[in-house]
Design a protein around this motif. Structure first.
Motif, short mmCIF file in Angstrom:
data_model
loop_
_atom_site.label_atom_id
_atom_site.label_comp_id
_atom_site.label_asym_id
_atom_site.label_seq_id
_atom_site.Cartn_x
_atom_site.Cartn_y
_atom_site.Cartn_z
N ARG A 37 48.89 52.29 42.64
CA ARG A 37 49.08 50.95 42.07
C ARG A 37 48.60 49.87 43.02
O ARG A 37 48.02 48.86 42.59
N ALA A 38 48.83 50.05 44.30
CA ALA A 38 48.39 49.07 45.29
C ALA A 38 46.87 48.99 45.35
O ALA A 38 46.29 47.90 45.43
N VAL A 39 46.20 50.14 45.31
CA VAL A 39 44.74 50.16 45.34
C VAL A 39 44.17 49.51 44.07
O VAL A 39 43.24 48.70 44.15
N LEU A 40 44.72 49.84 42.93
CA LEU A 40 44.25 49.23 41.68
C LEU A 40 44.50 47.73 41.67
O LEU A 40 43.67 46.95 41.20
N GLY A 41 45.63 47.31 42.19
CA GLY A 41 45.93 45.88 42.29
C GLY A 41 44.97 45.16 43.21
O GLY A 41 44.51 44.05 42.91
N ALA A 42 44.64 45.79 44.34
CA ALA A 42 43.70 45.18 45.28
C ALA A 42 42.32 45.07 44.66
O ALA A 42 41.64 44.03 44.81
N LEU A 43 41.88 46.10 43.96
CA LEU A 43 40.57 46.05 43.31
C LEU A 43 40.54 44.99 42.21
O LEU A 43 39.54 44.29 42.05
N ALA A 44 41.63 44.87 41.46
CA ALA A 44 41.71 43.85 40.42
C ALA A 44 41.69 42.45 41.02
O ALA A 44 41.04 41.54 40.49
N LEU A 45 42.38 42.27 42.14
CA LEU A 45 42.38 40.97 42.83
C LEU A 45 41.00 40.62 43.33
O LEU A 45 40.54 39.48 43.17
N ILE A 46 40.30 41.56 43.91
CA ILE A 46 38.93 41.33 44.40
C ILE A 46 38.02 40.97 43.23
O ILE A 46 37.23 40.03 43.31
N ALA A 48 38.88 39.64 40.38
CA ALA A 48 39.24 38.31 39.86
C ALA A 48 38.71 37.21 40.76
O ALA A 48 38.20 36.19 40.26
N ILE A 49 38.78 37.39 42.05
CA ILE A 49 38.27 36.38 42.98
C ILE A 49 36.76 36.22 42.81
O ILE A 49 36.24 35.10 42.76
#
Length: 54
Positions: A37-46, A48-49
């Motif tokens: 979940r943390a990896v998917l969240g980080a990729l989603a954040l990247i 989105a930015i």
């Protein structure tokens, strides 16, 4: 301020290490679910930015 250079630097260091750790953790473990979940969240954040910067 987050820059593309910063995203690339931290992504280069952390995402491959997290993916390697995902392969080592047993299936169904709480640590694996949390890390996934943390990896998917980080990729989603990247993503989105980068998307919002255009």
């Amino acid at each position: 301020m987050i820059t593309y250079h910063g995203l690339g630097y931290w992504g280069l260091l952390t995402i491959p290490a997290a993916l390697a750790l995902l392969r080592l953790l047993p299936n169904g473990s709480a640590a694996r679910r949390l890390l996934a979940r943390a990896v998917l969240g980080a990729l989603a954040l990247i993503a989105a930015i980068v998307a919002l910067s255009y």
